[in-house]
Design an enzyme around this catalytic site. Structure first.
Site: not given
Length: 305
Positions: A207-208
């Site tokens: 999800l970075h």
């Protein structure tokens, strides 16, 4: 800067710009604007006067002036902010270069937490589903670190990466685990999660770089496969510090520091809001010796709603 964000901040007819106004003016999503502006504020390129509200400062005006910007393209100083040029921030934003100094299973207390379920681990369920964008090496390292936990671990990769990842697993000792490491094709954005009711679903850096819309797709696909109180979601990410109005983290002096600041990092409050939208609740945030944390989350139960 792309989309004229700095130019908007320097307009004389408006002093303060909030995230909503900048999003309308540039056509970018609010979460992306907020992430970028907090990075710029931490570097001293703009000033943050209150939550989600920013103003131009002298550095902003220098970087927004083409003649002054050209004059600092080849400076003698090593100060990375002074070396900033138009477009550099956006080229760095979203970089996939991330190195985990401490693996997630050295931060999250695996042996203590995995067994904390009614009736213990379920023999017919996968222990771990690594929703990966990796080679699978960290999953192999996890198996090596906990050889006594005899449960299936699943590594999910894009279909086009299946052959290469499979070869890597075979070349690096997959056979030693007696079929307990399985490889599945999976697209995190479009496919429903195929493994139902696992004890742990792992999103390690996934999800970075995802904005909220894509992050929610991934989270909701995962939630649909989770089993109430039994399943846990582990999100391995940096949890950004909250930048108070007027606060700066100091000058960025190296490309490595710049890269860290430009990535899409969320604060604890932002993680809480995002997970809530996916019907998840944070159980605990486990902090390690490095810069990354492990966010443990579970499905929000109906009686809590």
């Amino acid at each position: 800067m792309q989309n004229g964000m700095l130019n908007k901040l320097c307009l004389p007819e408006r002093i303060n710009w909030n995230v909503v106004q900048l999003a309308k003016a540039t056509g970018w999503a609010e979460d992306r604007i907020e992430a970028i502006m907090d990075v710029l504020a931490s570097a001293g390129i703009v000033d943050r006067v209150r939550e989600r509200t920013y103003v131009a400062n002298n550095v902003t005006r220098v970087l927004n002036n083409p003649e002054q910007r050209r004059a600092i393209r080849k400076p003698r100083t090593k100060n990375w902010v002074v070396r900033a040029r138009q477009g550099e921030i956006m080229r760095t934003f979203g970089s996939k270069n991330r190195i985990a100094m401490y693996p997630w299973f050295r931060i999250f207390p695996v042996e203590e937490e995995l067994g904390k379920t009614d009736g213990g681990l379920k023999a017919d369920r996968a222990l771990l589903v690594d929703v990966a964008e990796t080679s699978g090496q960290e999953l192999l390292d996890f198996r090596k670190a906990f050889p006594s936990i005899m449960r299936t671990c699943v590594l999910e990769v894009l279909p086009e990466e299946l052959e290469v990842t499979g070869k890597h697993l075979r070349d690096n000792g997959e056979r030693r685990f007696d079929g307990l490491v399985k490889l599945l094709p999976h697209n995190i954005l479009t496919d429903p999660q195929p493994v139902q009711g696992a004890r742990i679903y792992l999103l390690n850096g996934v999800l970075h770089e995802k904005h909220d819309q894509d992050a929610l797709k991934i989270l909701k696909n995962t939630v649909d496969a989770m089993d109430g109180n039994y399943s846990r979601l582990l999100i391995v990410e940096k949890v950004a510090l909250v930048l108070e109005a007027g606060q700066k983290f100091g000058v960025i002096r190296t490309p490595e520091e710049q890269e860290q600041r430009m990535c899409m990092e969320r604060t604890e409050q932002q993680w809480t809001k995002l997970l809530k939208r996916a019907k998840l609740v944070i159980v605990q945030i486990w902090e390690g010796e490095g810069t990354e944390s492990v966010i443990e989350a579970m499905v929000k139960q109906k009686e809590w709603l």
